[in-house]
Design an enzyme around this catalytic site. Sequence first.
Site, PDB file in Angstrom:
ATOM      1  N   LYS A 113       0.829  -1.208   0.000  1.00 57.92           N
ATOM      2  CA  LYS A 113       0.000   0.000   0.000  1.00 57.92           C
ATOM      3  C   LYS A 113       0.863   1.257   0.000  1.00 57.92           C
ATOM      4  CE  LYS A 113      -2.557   2.623   3.496  1.00 57.92           C
ATOM      5  NZ  LYS A 113      -1.463   3.418   4.060  1.00 57.92           N
ATOM      6  N   ASN A 114       1.818   1.318   0.931  1.00 55.50           N
ATOM      7  CA  ASN A 114       2.557   2.584   1.082  1.00 55.50           C
ATOM      8  C   ASN A 114       3.506   2.857  -0.080  1.00 55.50           C
ATOM      9  OD1 ASN A 114       1.192   3.153   3.394  1.00 55.50           O
ATOM     10  ND2 ASN A 114       2.827   2.545   4.797  1.00 55.50           N
TER      11      ASN A 114
ATOM     12  N   CYS B  80      -5.189   8.383   8.975  1.00 55.80           N
ATOM     13  CA  CYS B  80      -5.484   7.794  10.278  1.00 55.80           C
ATOM     14  C   CYS B  80      -5.127   8.762  11.390  1.00 55.80           C
ATOM     15  CB  CYS B  80      -4.664   6.525  10.468  1.00 55.80           C
ATOM     16  SG  CYS B  80      -5.345   5.100   9.629  1.00 55.80           S
TER      17      CYS B  80
ATOM     18  N   ARG C 214       0.477  15.006  12.939  1.00 57.31           N
ATOM     19  CA  ARG C 214       1.168  14.503  11.747  1.00 57.31           C
ATOM     20  C   ARG C 214       1.649  15.691  10.924  1.00 57.31           C
ATOM     21  NH1 ARG C 214      -1.647   9.003   9.591  1.00 57.31           N
ATOM     22  NH2 ARG C 214       0.439   8.771   8.750  1.00 57.31           N
TER      23      ARG C 214
ATOM     24  N   ASP D 194       6.212  19.567   8.183  1.00 57.14           N
ATOM     25  CA  ASP D 194       7.243  20.609   8.119  1.00 57.14           C
ATOM     26  C   ASP D 194       8.510  20.151   7.382  1.00 57.14           C
ATOM     27  OD1 ASP D 194       7.279  18.981  10.639  1.00 57.14           O
ATOM     28  OD2 ASP D 194       9.234  19.923  10.852  1.00 57.14           O
TER      29      ASP D 194
ATOM     30  N   ASP E 167       3.740   0.376  12.302  1.00 57.76           N
ATOM     31  CA  ASP E 167       2.526  -0.140  11.660  1.00 57.76           C
ATOM     32  C   ASP E 167       2.242  -1.602  12.003  1.00 57.76           C
ATOM     33  OD1 ASP E 167       2.154   2.341  10.606  1.00 57.76           O
ATOM     34  OD2 ASP E 167       2.467   1.791   8.512  1.00 57.76           O
TER      35      ASP E 167
ATOM     36  N   ARG F 209      -9.174   0.597   3.673  1.00 59.13           N
ATOM     37  CA  ARG F 209      -8.217   1.514   3.062  1.00 59.13           C
ATOM     38  C   ARG F 209      -6.915   0.809   2.714  1.00 59.13           C
ATOM     39  NH1 ARG F 209      -6.566   5.789   6.838  1.00 59.13           N
ATOM     40  NH2 ARG F 209      -4.852   5.480   5.436  1.00 59.13           N
TER      41      ARG F 209
HETATM   42  C1  UD1 Z   1       4.377   6.647   6.798  1.00 58.01           C
HETATM   43  C2  UD1 Z   1       3.332   5.582   6.617  1.00 58.01           C
HETATM   44  C3  UD1 Z   1       2.715   5.223   7.964  1.00 58.01           C
HETATM   45  C4  UD1 Z   1       3.799   4.832   8.952  1.00 58.01           C
HETATM   46  C5  UD1 Z   1       4.881   5.908   9.022  1.00 58.01           C
HETATM   47  C6  UD1 Z   1       6.078   5.495   9.865  1.00 58.01           C
HETATM   48  C7  UD1 Z   1       2.510   6.129   4.416  1.00 58.01           C
HETATM   49  C8  UD1 Z   1       1.388   6.651   3.626  1.00 58.01           C
HETATM   50  N1  UD1 Z   1       2.315   6.087   5.742  1.00 58.01           N
HETATM   51  O1  UD1 Z   1       3.696   7.787   7.312  1.00 58.01           O
HETATM   52  O2  UD1 Z   1       1.840   4.133   7.757  1.00 58.01           O
HETATM   53  O3  UD1 Z   1       3.213   4.699  10.233  1.00 58.01           O
HETATM   54  O4  UD1 Z   1       5.374   6.191   7.703  1.00 58.01           O
HETATM   55  O5  UD1 Z   1       6.627   4.315   9.372  1.00 58.01           O
HETATM   56  O6  UD1 Z   1       3.541   5.729   3.910  1.00 58.01           O
HETATM   57  N2  UD1 Z   1       7.330  14.042  11.139  1.00 58.01           N
HETATM   58  C9  UD1 Z   1       7.615  15.371  11.403  1.00 58.01           C
HETATM   59  N3  UD1 Z   1       7.610  16.257  10.355  1.00 58.01           N
HETATM   60  C10 UD1 Z   1       7.342  15.875   9.084  1.00 58.01           C
HETATM   61  C11 UD1 Z   1       7.057  14.504   8.820  1.00 58.01           C
HETATM   62  C12 UD1 Z   1       7.048  13.622   9.879  1.00 58.01           C
HETATM   63  O7  UD1 Z   1       7.858  15.750  12.536  1.00 58.01           O
HETATM   64  O8  UD1 Z   1       7.366  16.715   8.183  1.00 58.01           O
HETATM   65  C13 UD1 Z   1       7.338  13.072  12.259  1.00 58.01           C
HETATM   66  C14 UD1 Z   1       5.956  12.459  12.493  1.00 58.01           C
HETATM   67  O9  UD1 Z   1       5.179  13.232  13.365  1.00 58.01           O
HETATM   68  C15 UD1 Z   1       6.327  11.097  13.063  1.00 58.01           C
HETATM   69  C16 UD1 Z   1       7.658  10.755  12.382  1.00 58.01           C
HETATM   70  O10 UD1 Z   1       8.165  11.984  11.874  1.00 58.01           O
HETATM   71  O11 UD1 Z   1       6.559  11.219  14.445  1.00 58.01           O
HETATM   72  C17 UD1 Z   1       7.552   9.768  11.252  1.00 58.01           C
HETATM   73  O12 UD1 Z   1       6.615  10.235  10.284  1.00 58.01           O
HETATM   74  P1  UD1 Z   1       6.702   9.807   8.763  1.00 58.01           P
HETATM   75  O13 UD1 Z   1       7.772   8.772   8.582  1.00 58.01           O
HETATM   76  O14 UD1 Z   1       6.751  11.026   7.930  1.00 58.01           O
HETATM   77  O15 UD1 Z   1       5.299   9.121   8.540  1.00 58.01           O
HETATM   78  P2  UD1 Z   1       4.382   9.209   7.278  1.00 58.01           P
HETATM   79  O16 UD1 Z   1       5.222   9.290   6.045  1.00 58.01           O
HETATM   80  O17 UD1 Z   1       3.309  10.199   7.479  1.00 58.01           O
END
Ligand code: UD1
Length: 420
Positions: free
Chosen positions: A22-23, A117, A122, A125, A306, A398
């Site tokens: 999925k991801n 979710c 989330r 930045d 996950d 989803r």
């Molecule tokens: C992706 C996955 C999600 C999984 C996560 C961590 C998808 C669509 N989703 O989510 O299922 O749980 O990776 O393996 O691929 N963060 C920041 N700033 C940012 C981005 C992230 O502070 O700009 C923090 C988040 O709050 C979190 C951590 O970084 O604590 C990891 O987030 P991230 O790896 O970006 O998760 P997603 O890509 O949203």
Amino acid sequence: MEKLVIVGPTQLKGEVTISGAKNAAIAILPAALLINGSCQINNLPNIVDVKLTCEILEGLGAKITWITNNSIKIDCSNINKTTAPLDLTRKFRASYYLIGAMLGRKKEIIVGLPGGCNLGARPIDQHIKGFEALGATVDVSQGNVCAKVDKLLGTHIYLDVVSVGATINIMLASVLADGTTIIDNAAKEPHIVDVANFLNTMGADIRGAGTDVIKINGVKELITNKSYSVVPDQIEAGTFMLAAVASQGDITLKNCIPEHLDCITAKILEIGGNVQSTGDSLRVWMNQRPQKATIKTLPYPGFPTDLQPQIGVVLSLANGTSIINESIWDSRFQYTNELNKMGAKITAQGQSAIFEGVNKLYGAPVYSTDLRAGAALIIAGITAYGSTEIYNLCYIDRGYENIEDKFSKLGANIKRVIEE
Ligand code: UD1
């Protein structure tokens, strides 16, 4: 309203074929926007998030033809809009990938701020920091992200946090940039490598995906009429591995990549289970009550957040007291309230939860609070005595293809029922 009704307990036995990730899929589909022409994408999971992504891409002018249930031809030669369908993009998190892809393709985009979710805050930045470093301006107002650029210029970006989404998004924006972009402190998840492999198949020049430094040499354009197959889903595979353990069953996973599952295999061996890999299949079996364990979720190759709710079910039934420390998301223990309704003894506070192992779970009506929590509740229902009803199926649909069929074929008594 639909619900899943599961009557247990059942020891799962048999073979299950793992779907495409999925991801990876929901990043590869927007990545196709970078191609001024067509490509074919195979092994797509047939899930709501993939269909939603396709609908959004069609809203921007892409032409999509379904060849089979898991394979599409996508023609992005006529991308004629720079505002994505806002209501649709707000529905799920990965719509943020449209920003990176459309900055590369059309130099501008407006998307609705990503939903997804509810796992806690989330932020995006780090994505924005990357786009700005490449020369874009990004405004966030009235629930929309508006990004524009005259010319994307390669640069060196150091991520402050290891982020899957930011790593992929910056990679997307850099593929057609002038010069070289370096992403330092990049995430290393298998689906990051898969998105890079897709883009390289289409003519991009990305090196180092899967390590913490990714180098993207910008190219003028991508190649058309190539095809690509999405990598097997690490998290779906892990879900079935943990279902085998929780139900004290014996499952063989087909079409998986055992190396992507090493950290789950290690934990399963630690708690008394058995894992055997042969090529692209993996047999997992459990002959005893699981032993207690300590888990800390971490970016890849650490234990994936996950799969935290799914191993939470295993530890609920373990011999002894276990601890899970969730280091990625703030609100990922909501499922523990639901498991407690089934007889589990879990105390969650902040980023940690204590699991006092119980002998048995008992069926109850429960609510899926997010995608992976939903998967965990299915595993709990299969191991529990009596009937479990799971509500809020929208989350599960989803991200898991044919989940009740797959569990039925492994012997579970699981049915989707429409409730008035
Ligand atoms: C992706 C996955 C999600 C999984 C996560 C961590 C998808 C669509 N989703 O989510 O299922 O749980 O990776 O393996 O691929 N963060 C920041 N700033 C940012 C981005 C992230 O502070 O700009 C923090 C988040 O709050 C979190 C951590 O970084 O604590 C990891 O987030 P991230 O790896 O970006 O998760 P997603 O890509 O949203």
